[in-house]
Scaffold this motif. Structure first.
Motif, short mmCIF file in Angstrom:
data_model
loop_
_atom_site.label_atom_id
_atom_site.label_comp_id
_atom_site.label_asym_id
_atom_site.label_seq_id
_atom_site.Cartn_x
_atom_site.Cartn_y
_atom_site.Cartn_z
N ALA A 16 0.84 -1.34 0.05
CA ALA A 16 -0.02 -0.10 0.05
C ALA A 16 0.88 1.51 0.08
N ALA A 17 2.16 1.27 0.59
CA ALA A 17 2.96 2.16 0.76
C ALA A 17 3.27 2.50 -0.84
N THR A 18 3.71 1.28 -1.57
CA THR A 18 4.00 1.64 -2.95
C THR A 18 3.05 2.37 -3.78
N ARG A 19 1.76 1.68 -3.52
CA ARG A 19 0.46 2.24 -4.20
C ARG A 19 0.51 4.01 -4.01
N ILE A 20 0.59 4.10 -2.79
CA ILE A 20 0.28 5.57 -2.36
C ILE A 20 1.55 6.41 -2.78
N PHE A 21 2.74 6.07 -2.61
CA PHE A 21 3.88 7.27 -2.76
C PHE A 21 4.57 6.83 -4.05
N GLY A 22 4.27 5.64 -4.63
CA GLY A 22 4.94 5.51 -6.04
C GLY A 22 6.47 4.76 -5.94
N TYR A 23 6.87 4.78 -4.82
CA TYR A 23 8.24 3.94 -4.70
C TYR A 23 8.07 2.47 -4.40
N SER A 24 8.92 1.73 -4.93
CA SER A 24 8.67 0.17 -4.96
C SER A 24 9.54 0.09 -3.27
N GLU A 25 9.00 -1.16 -2.84
CA GLU A 25 9.88 -1.57 -1.76
C GLU A 25 11.37 -1.37 -1.59
N GLN A 26 11.89 -1.72 -3.00
CA GLN A 26 13.29 -1.92 -3.08
C GLN A 26 14.00 -0.46 -3.02
N GLU A 27 13.10 0.29 -3.73
CA GLU A 27 13.69 1.85 -3.84
C GLU A 27 13.30 2.60 -2.42
N ALA A 28 12.50 2.04 -1.61
CA ALA A 28 12.21 2.68 -0.43
C ALA A 28 13.02 2.16 0.91
N LEU A 29 13.23 0.87 0.80
CA LEU A 29 14.11 0.41 2.14
C LEU A 29 15.44 0.90 2.16
N GLY A 30 16.00 1.42 3.28
CA GLY A 30 17.31 1.77 3.34
C GLY A 30 17.28 3.21 3.26
N ASN A 31 16.39 4.12 2.57
CA ASN A 31 16.00 5.40 2.30
C ASN A 31 15.52 5.90 3.80
N THR A 32 15.93 7.12 3.79
CA THR A 32 15.26 7.85 4.92
C THR A 32 13.85 8.43 4.64
N LEU A 33 13.16 8.80 5.79
CA LEU A 33 11.73 9.51 5.57
C LEU A 33 11.72 10.63 4.70
N ASP A 34 12.81 11.14 4.40
CA ASP A 34 13.03 12.34 3.46
C ASP A 34 12.56 11.93 2.13
N LEU A 35 12.19 10.62 1.83
CA LEU A 35 12.07 10.07 0.67
C LEU A 35 10.42 10.79 0.40
N ILE A 36 9.63 10.81 1.41
CA ILE A 36 8.26 11.19 1.37
C ILE A 36 7.84 12.49 2.20
N VAL A 37 8.84 13.26 2.85
CA VAL A 37 8.55 14.54 3.71
C VAL A 37 8.91 15.40 2.60
N PRO A 38 8.06 16.36 2.28
CA PRO A 38 8.37 17.66 1.41
C PRO A 38 9.58 18.51 2.15
N GLU A 39 10.11 18.84 1.29
CA GLU A 39 11.35 19.67 1.68
C GLU A 39 11.13 20.61 2.66
N ARG A 40 9.85 21.51 2.61
CA ARG A 40 9.73 22.56 3.63
C ARG A 40 9.29 22.01 4.87
N GLN A 41 8.87 20.61 4.85
CA GLN A 41 8.60 20.05 6.17
C GLN A 41 9.62 19.57 6.93
N ARG A 42 10.82 18.93 6.26
CA ARG A 42 12.09 18.28 6.70
C ARG A 42 12.53 18.66 8.01
N GLN A 43 12.84 19.95 8.27
CA GLN A 43 13.54 20.33 9.41
C GLN A 43 12.43 20.03 10.59
N LYS A 44 11.41 20.65 10.44
CA LYS A 44 10.23 20.31 11.63
C LYS A 44 10.34 18.84 12.01
N HIS A 45 10.02 17.99 10.78
CA HIS A 45 10.05 16.79 11.06
C HIS A 45 11.42 15.91 11.73
#
Length: 142
Positions: free
Chosen positions: A33-62
């Protein structure tokens, strides 16, 4: 009650995204379902940080909030439903709603979070259009 539930199957078949990140914000679980919602495959997402899906303007607060949660073992959101923007692989902004839970190791130290996420983009757009229509009806142009 049958207690022999296959948790892997549950994570795979549920309609909401389930994303687990470790203490360093690295994604360690990403369901279909994460792949369906965000467009990244499991292989693309695993090992990356949450910055993958957090918009740049929200990153510092996040990032500050995430770091604080890992240090304290608490989240200020508890079981609250959070509604925030997120980023799709193709660059478009999504409106998501999610709950977050803290994960702990055997010694009780925070070692990650789990988020259960739903794409609310369509509903949010419909709600915004209805509010605009109501405003236009209440304040007709003369």
């Amino acid at each position: 009650m049958n207690t022999n539930i296959d948790l892997h199957q549950l994570v795979e078949c549920i309609g909401d995204a389930i994303v687990v990140a470790d203490v360093h914000e690295k994604i360690v679980l990403w369901n279909p379902a994460a792949t369906r919602i965000f467009g990244y495959s499991e292989q693309e997402a695993l090992g990356n940080t949450l910055d993958l899906i957090v918009p740049e303007r929200q990153r510092q607060k996040h990032n500050e909030g995430y770091s604080h949660s890992m240090k304290t073992g608490t989240t200020r959101y508890g079981a609250s439903l959070l509604k925030v923007p997120a980023k799709h692989k193709d660059g478009r902004t999504l409106s998501i709603a999610f709950t977050v839970g803290m994960l702990f190791d055997a010694s009780g130290k925070a070692n990650g979070v789990v988020a259960v996420i739903r794409d609310e983009s369509e509903r949010f757009a419909e709600e915004r259009a209805l509010k605009k229509r109501l405003s236009d009806l209440e304040n007709p142009q003369t």
